[in-house]
Design a protein around this motif. Sequence first.
Motif, PDB file in Angstrom:
ATOM      1  N   CYS A  63     -10.371  -3.530 -62.840  1.00 51.90           N
ATOM      2  CA  CYS A  63     -10.847  -4.541 -63.779  1.00 51.90           C
ATOM      3  C   CYS A  63      -9.665  -5.229 -64.442  1.00 51.90           C
ATOM      4  O   CYS A  63      -9.025  -4.647 -65.327  1.00 51.90           O
ATOM      5  CB  CYS A  63     -11.742  -3.908 -64.851  1.00 51.90           C
ATOM      6  N   PRO A  64      -9.341  -6.445 -64.039  1.00 51.64           N
ATOM      7  CA  PRO A  64      -8.264  -7.166 -64.713  1.00 51.64           C
ATOM      8  C   PRO A  64      -8.649  -7.429 -66.166  1.00 51.64           C
ATOM      9  O   PRO A  64      -9.817  -7.389 -66.538  1.00 51.64           O
ATOM     10  CB  PRO A  64      -8.152  -8.473 -63.917  1.00 51.64           C
ATOM     11  N   ALA A  65      -7.656  -7.705 -67.003  1.00 55.11           N
ATOM     12  CA  ALA A  65      -7.903  -7.893 -68.435  1.00 55.11           C
ATOM     13  C   ALA A  65      -8.925  -8.983 -68.693  1.00 55.11           C
ATOM     14  O   ALA A  65      -9.745  -8.879 -69.615  1.00 55.11           O
ATOM     15  CB  ALA A  65      -6.586  -8.224 -69.134  1.00 55.11           C
ATOM     16  N   GLU A  66      -8.882 -10.025 -67.875  1.00 54.44           N
ATOM     17  CA  GLU A  66      -9.822 -11.136 -68.080  1.00 54.44           C
ATOM     18  C   GLU A  66     -11.195 -10.860 -67.481  1.00 54.44           C
ATOM     19  O   GLU A  66     -12.113 -11.681 -67.597  1.00 54.44           O
ATOM     20  CB  GLU A  66      -9.256 -12.436 -67.491  1.00 54.44           C
ATOM     21  N   GLY A  67     -11.371  -9.699 -66.850  1.00 52.28           N
ATOM     22  CA  GLY A  67     -12.648  -9.338 -66.258  1.00 52.28           C
ATOM     23  C   GLY A  67     -12.850  -9.935 -64.883  1.00 52.28           C
ATOM     24  O   GLY A  67     -12.040 -10.739 -64.399  1.00 52.28           O
ATOM     25  N   ASN A  68     -13.922  -9.516 -64.237  1.00 49.32           N
ATOM     26  CA  ASN A  68     -14.286 -10.043 -62.923  1.00 49.32           C
ATOM     27  C   ASN A  68     -15.437 -11.024 -63.074  1.00 49.32           C
ATOM     28  O   ASN A  68     -16.380 -10.774 -63.838  1.00 49.32           O
ATOM     29  CB  ASN A  68     -14.728  -8.913 -61.991  1.00 49.32           C
ATOM     30  N   PRO A  69     -15.412 -12.145 -62.369  1.00 50.08           N
ATOM     31  CA  PRO A  69     -16.498 -13.133 -62.514  1.00 50.08           C
ATOM     32  C   PRO A  69     -17.802 -12.626 -61.911  1.00 50.08           C
ATOM     33  O   PRO A  69     -17.816 -11.991 -60.852  1.00 50.08           O
ATOM     34  CB  PRO A  69     -15.968 -14.352 -61.756  1.00 50.08           C
ATOM     35  N   LEU A  70     -18.890 -12.901 -62.609  1.00 50.28           N
ATOM     36  CA  LEU A  70     -20.218 -12.623 -62.065  1.00 50.28           C
ATOM     37  C   LEU A  70     -20.550 -13.669 -61.014  1.00 50.28           C
ATOM     38  O   LEU A  70     -20.077 -14.808 -61.068  1.00 50.28           O
ATOM     39  CB  LEU A  70     -21.270 -12.672 -63.168  1.00 50.28           C
ATOM     40  N   ALA A  71     -21.383 -13.290 -60.056  1.00 49.85           N
ATOM     41  CA  ALA A  71     -21.810 -14.244 -59.038  1.00 49.85           C
ATOM     42  C   ALA A  71     -22.639 -15.342 -59.685  1.00 49.85           C
ATOM     43  O   ALA A  71     -23.397 -15.095 -60.630  1.00 49.85           O
ATOM     44  CB  ALA A  71     -22.632 -13.527 -57.964  1.00 49.85           C
ATOM     45  N   ALA A  72     -22.478 -16.555 -59.201  1.00 53.56           N
ATOM     46  CA  ALA A  72     -23.285 -17.664 -59.705  1.00 53.56           C
ATOM     47  C   ALA A  72     -24.759 -17.375 -59.424  1.00 53.56           C
ATOM     48  O   ALA A  72     -25.090 -16.822 -58.368  1.00 53.56           O
ATOM     49  CB  ALA A  72     -22.863 -18.971 -59.040  1.00 53.56           C
ATOM     50  N   PRO A  73     -25.665 -17.701 -60.334  1.00 55.23           N
ATOM     51  CA  PRO A  73     -27.092 -17.406 -60.140  1.00 55.23           C
ATOM     52  C   PRO A  73     -27.610 -17.943 -58.818  1.00 55.23           C
ATOM     53  O   PRO A  73     -27.375 -19.094 -58.455  1.00 55.23           O
ATOM     54  CB  PRO A  73     -27.765 -18.118 -61.323  1.00 55.23           C
ATOM     55  N   GLY A  74     -28.291 -17.061 -58.081  1.00 53.60           N
ATOM     56  CA  GLY A  74     -28.939 -17.455 -56.842  1.00 53.60           C
ATOM     57  C   GLY A  74     -28.045 -17.529 -55.632  1.00 53.60           C
ATOM     58  O   GLY A  74     -28.509 -17.909 -54.550  1.00 53.60           O
ATOM     59  N   THR A  75     -26.755 -17.160 -55.757  1.00 49.46           N
ATOM     60  CA  THR A  75     -25.830 -17.327 -54.630  1.00 49.46           C
ATOM     61  C   THR A  75     -25.471 -16.021 -53.947  1.00 49.46           C
ATOM     62  O   THR A  75     -24.841 -16.040 -52.890  1.00 49.46           O
ATOM     63  CB  THR A  75     -24.529 -17.992 -55.111  1.00 49.46           C
TER      64      THR A  75
ATOM     65  N   ARG B 172     -18.617 -12.836 -67.063  1.00 50.42           N
ATOM     66  CA  ARG B 172     -17.727 -11.869 -66.436  1.00 50.42           C
ATOM     67  C   ARG B 172     -18.196 -10.442 -66.753  1.00 50.42           C
ATOM     68  O   ARG B 172     -19.024 -10.241 -67.635  1.00 50.42           O
ATOM     69  CB  ARG B 172     -16.281 -12.065 -66.920  1.00 50.42           C
ATOM     70  N   TYR B 173     -17.644  -9.495 -66.012  1.00 47.92           N
ATOM     71  CA  TYR B 173     -17.999  -8.099 -66.280  1.00 47.92           C
ATOM     72  C   TYR B 173     -16.737  -7.243 -66.278  1.00 47.92           C
ATOM     73  O   TYR B 173     -15.727  -7.562 -65.645  1.00 47.92           O
ATOM     74  CB  TYR B 173     -19.012  -7.574 -65.252  1.00 47.92           C
ATOM     75  N   TRP B 174     -16.807  -6.133 -67.025  1.00 50.19           N
ATOM     76  CA  TRP B 174     -15.749  -5.136 -67.102  1.00 50.19           C
ATOM     77  C   TRP B 174     -16.394  -3.766 -66.966  1.00 50.19           C
ATOM     78  O   TRP B 174     -17.529  -3.551 -67.416  1.00 50.19           O
ATOM     79  CB  TRP B 174     -15.033  -5.179 -68.447  1.00 50.19           C
ATOM     80  N   SER B 175     -15.673  -2.824 -66.371  1.00 50.68           N
ATOM     81  CA  SER B 175     -16.151  -1.449 -66.273  1.00 50.68           C
ATOM     82  C   SER B 175     -15.424  -0.578 -67.289  1.00 50.68           C
ATOM     83  O   SER B 175     -14.193  -0.575 -67.352  1.00 50.68           O
ATOM     84  CB  SER B 175     -15.924  -0.894 -64.865  1.00 50.68           C
ATOM     85  N   TYR B 176     -16.213   0.149 -68.099  1.00 50.80           N
ATOM     86  CA  TYR B 176     -15.624   1.076 -69.063  1.00 50.80           C
ATOM     87  C   TYR B 176     -15.232   2.401 -68.407  1.00 50.80           C
ATOM     88  O   TYR B 176     -14.581   3.232 -69.038  1.00 50.80           O
ATOM     89  CB  TYR B 176     -16.608   1.364 -70.197  1.00 50.80           C
ATOM     90  N   THR B 177     -15.627   2.604 -67.151  1.00 51.13           N
ATOM     91  CA  THR B 177     -15.299   3.847 -66.463  1.00 51.13           C
ATOM     92  C   THR B 177     -14.170   3.651 -65.463  1.00 51.13           C
ATOM     93  O   THR B 177     -13.817   4.577 -64.739  1.00 51.13           O
ATOM     94  CB  THR B 177     -16.527   4.408 -65.728  1.00 51.13           C
ATOM     95  N   CYS B 178     -13.622   2.448 -65.408  1.00 49.27           N
ATOM     96  CA  CYS B 178     -12.563   2.137 -64.447  1.00 49.27           C
ATOM     97  C   CYS B 178     -11.319   2.973 -64.754  1.00 49.27           C
ATOM     98  O   CYS B 178     -10.769   2.917 -65.858  1.00 49.27           O
ATOM     99  CB  CYS B 178     -12.244   0.648 -64.507  1.00 49.27           C
ATOM    100  N   ALA B 179     -10.879   3.741 -63.769  1.00 43.89           N
ATOM    101  CA  ALA B 179      -9.723   4.625 -63.978  1.00 43.89           C
ATOM    102  C   ALA B 179      -8.409   3.965 -63.576  1.00 43.89           C
ATOM    103  O   ALA B 179      -7.350   4.315 -64.078  1.00 43.89           O
ATOM    104  CB  ALA B 179      -9.901   5.913 -63.181  1.00 43.89           C
ATOM    105  N   GLY B 180      -8.479   2.991 -62.673  1.00 47.49           N
ATOM    106  CA  GLY B 180      -7.255   2.376 -62.181  1.00 47.49           C
ATOM    107  C   GLY B 180      -7.032   0.997 -62.768  1.00 47.49           C
ATOM    108  O   GLY B 180      -7.950   0.328 -63.229  1.00 47.49           O
ATOM    109  N   SER B 181      -5.799   0.531 -62.746  1.00 46.95           N
ATOM    110  CA  SER B 181      -5.463  -0.760 -63.338  1.00 46.95           C
ATOM    111  C   SER B 181      -5.916  -1.925 -62.465  1.00 46.95           C
ATOM    112  O   SER B 181      -6.081  -3.039 -62.947  1.00 46.95           O
ATOM    113  CB  SER B 181      -3.957  -0.857 -63.568  1.00 46.95           C
ATOM    114  N   GLY B 182      -6.132  -1.690 -61.164  1.00 42.22           N
ATOM    115  CA  GLY B 182      -6.498  -2.784 -60.276  1.00 42.22           C
ATOM    116  C   GLY B 182      -7.976  -3.073 -60.216  1.00 42.22           C
ATOM    117  O   GLY B 182      -8.380  -4.070 -59.621  1.00 42.22           O
TER     118      GLY B 182
END
Length: 421
Positions: free
Chosen positions: A164-176, A152-162
Motif C-alpha cells: 500500500c503506497p502512502a497515497e493508497g491504491n485507486p479503486l476501480a472506476a464504477p462498472g469497469t 482509494r483504498y489502504w490496507s491496515y493489515t499490510c505488512a510490507g512497504s510495497g
Amino acid sequence: MTTNNESRSPSGLPSTGPSGAPDPSRITLRSPAELADALPYMLGFHPTDSLVMVAVHGEAGRFGGRLRVGIPTAPTEWEDTARQVAECLVRGSERRGDKPDGIVVFLCQDPRGAESGQRVMTRLRPLAQRLRTACGALDVPVLEALCLSGGRYWSYTCAGSGCCPAEGNPLAAPGTSVMAAAATFAGLQVRGSLKEIEGRLTPPRGGAWAVEQEDALGRAAAALVPKILDGATREEVGEQTIALARTLMRRLTLAPPAEGGRRADDRDDALLAHDEAAAVILGLQDREIRDVAAEWMEQDEAAPALRLWRALARRCVGAYGEHAAAPLTLAGWVSWSSGDEPTARIAFGLALRADAEYRFAQLLHHACNEGIDPEGLRQCLREERARREPRRKRPAGVTRPPGRPAPRSRRTGRRAEGSGQ
C-alpha cells in the motif's frame, strides 16, 4: 485477508459449475483490491461514513453475515463501538449456525474539507486497531481491514512497504471491473450511495417549505389528535386518512416520474399539498390505520405506495421528526416486500433513529436482518384485507411478487445488520 485466500460471494457457492467449468454467476475474490471493489455489491449500495464488517467462513473463505453502522464522530466512542459490533456479528453468526473463522473490516469515509484520503486513513487507524482487538478477544481474527476514502483504498493489515503506497491504491472506476461484470450477470445491484438513499427518505434542511409544512402539521395535530383519542370518532379519522392516502396514490400513479432520484422526488413533493401530507402523517400515527396502509405492498399498489411513504417521510420536519417512524417503516416494508432488502434496511434504521421504541420498525428490522421471508406477513395482510373487503379478490395464481424466490426460513450468508443502518 491474504491475497491467496478465496472470499466468495454471499451465496457461498463454489466458483465452478457442475461440469467443472467456470461459472460467471459465482464470484471469487482474491485480493484487497477485489474486496474493496466488491463491497457495494455485497451491501447493495455504496456505504458512506460507514463501518462494515463481513463474516468469513471455512477454508475457502465463504462470506456470511455482514454488519454496517455509522462511524462514531467522537474517538472516545470507538472502543465501545468496536466491542459491540464485534459481539453483534460473531454472536449473530453463531445463532445462524456457525461461528466465523475470520472477519473482513471496511472503514468507509470520504475526506472533508481540505482533508486528504491518506489523512482519513491515518485518523481512522486507531478504530481499525480497536476492531482487530475486539474481534481477537472473541477468538475471531480480522483477516483484512481496509480503509476506503477519496476513491482509494489502504490496507491496515499490510505488512510490507510495497503493498500500500502512502497515497493508497485507486479503486476501480464504477462498472469497469471484472467484479462489476460478474455482479451484473448474477443480478446483483448497487442502488446508489447510502447518502443518496437516505436523502430520499429524510426532509430537506430548513427553508420556507419546511416552515410551511411544520405549520400544517401543527394544524392537523390540533384537529386530528383529539378525534383519534376519542373512540367515537377514531374510526371516522381512519376512514378519512385511508381515503386521502388512496387519493394521493392515484394522483402519483397518474404522474409517473420521468426519472429516478432527487428530481423524481421533487416532482412527487409538488403533487402533495402541505395540509394533505400533514393529515395522512398524523393519521398514520394510529396503529390500526397504519396496518391498513401496510396492505398496499404488492401488485399495482406497491410503486405508488412507496412513492407516497417516501414523500410523507420527507414531510416530517421540525418538531414532528418522530412522526417519520410510521411512513419510514411503511417505505421499508414495501421495499422489503418488493425484494429491495438494502433499501428496506436503511428505511427501518431511519425509522428507529426517529423513534427507537417504534415496535413495528423493530419487528420488521429484526425479521429482515434474520433472513425471514416476508411472504408470511404478506399473507396475513391479504387475509385481513379479505375479511375487511370481502368483495375484493386476488387474481388467480398470484401468490407473491414477480421474481421473489420460494420461502426459506433461513438462508446461508444473510446480513447481520447493525442498528446504525
